[in-house]
Design a protein around this motif. Sequence first.
Motif, PDB file in Angstrom:
ATOM      1  N   PHE A  60     -22.742 -29.211  28.501  1.00 15.65           N
ATOM      2  CA  PHE A  60     -23.348 -28.750  27.258  1.00 15.65           C
ATOM      3  C   PHE A  60     -24.304 -27.590  27.524  1.00 15.65           C
ATOM      4  O   PHE A  60     -24.270 -26.570  26.825  1.00 15.65           O
ATOM      5  CB  PHE A  60     -24.084 -29.899  26.566  1.00 15.65           C
ATOM      6  N   ILE A  61     -25.137 -27.721  28.540  1.00 16.50           N
ATOM      7  CA  ILE A  61     -26.073 -26.657  28.885  1.00 16.50           C
ATOM      8  C   ILE A  61     -25.327 -25.382  29.271  1.00 16.50           C
ATOM      9  O   ILE A  61     -25.691 -24.275  28.839  1.00 16.50           O
ATOM     10  CB  ILE A  61     -27.017 -27.124  30.011  1.00 16.50           C
ATOM     11  N   LEU A  67     -23.863 -23.763  26.077  1.00 14.30           N
ATOM     12  CA  LEU A  67     -24.908 -23.044  25.320  1.00 14.30           C
ATOM     13  C   LEU A  67     -25.311 -21.766  26.023  1.00 14.30           C
ATOM     14  O   LEU A  67     -25.500 -20.727  25.376  1.00 14.30           O
ATOM     15  CB  LEU A  67     -26.133 -23.942  25.121  1.00 14.30           C
ATOM     16  N   ARG A 103     -22.693 -19.160  25.408  1.00 13.00           N
ATOM     17  CA  ARG A 103     -22.732 -18.643  24.030  1.00 13.00           C
ATOM     18  C   ARG A 103     -23.891 -17.685  23.823  1.00 13.00           C
ATOM     19  O   ARG A 103     -23.809 -16.742  23.050  1.00 13.00           O
ATOM     20  CB  ARG A 103     -22.847 -19.785  23.030  1.00 13.00           C
ATOM     21  N   LEU A 104     -24.988 -17.944  24.506  1.00 14.69           N
ATOM     22  CA  LEU A 104     -26.181 -17.121  24.323  1.00 14.69           C
ATOM     23  C   LEU A 104     -26.191 -15.900  25.207  1.00 14.69           C
ATOM     24  O   LEU A 104     -26.998 -14.998  25.001  1.00 14.69           O
ATOM     25  CB  LEU A 104     -27.440 -17.965  24.572  1.00 14.69           C
TER      26      LEU A 104
END
Length: 121
Positions: free
Chosen positions: A112-113, A116, A119-120
């Motif tokens: 998950f990290i 993210l 995506r960022l």
Amino acid sequence: MQIGEVAARTELSLRSLRHWDEVGLLRPSGRSDGGFRQYTEADVEKILLIRRMKPLGFTLEQMAAALRDIEALDAGSEAGVAEARARLVGTLADATARRTDLERRLAMADEFIALLGDRLA
């Protein structure tokens, strides 16, 4: 040693240590004349064992049972050693399964990290 020193050495809160005393999980070996809890090195070792069980989600009752069984093994008397050993074999299997589950959940958290972060980026 007094509760503050034990809390610092074990990285636990005073509240946790007091709670464990109140519920009978781990009572200090003594009290000072002023009524302050006094812990021994053996108490600290038990506290560290409990602290290691906490992340695995063992209940207070399960932790108390494991402590009793470990004490029975350490005492080395014939009475109850076989039963204590058998229960600890079960506790070991349970702890191993709980650790495996934690590893799985940690891997999901890492994914998950990473998602993210991608995506960022």
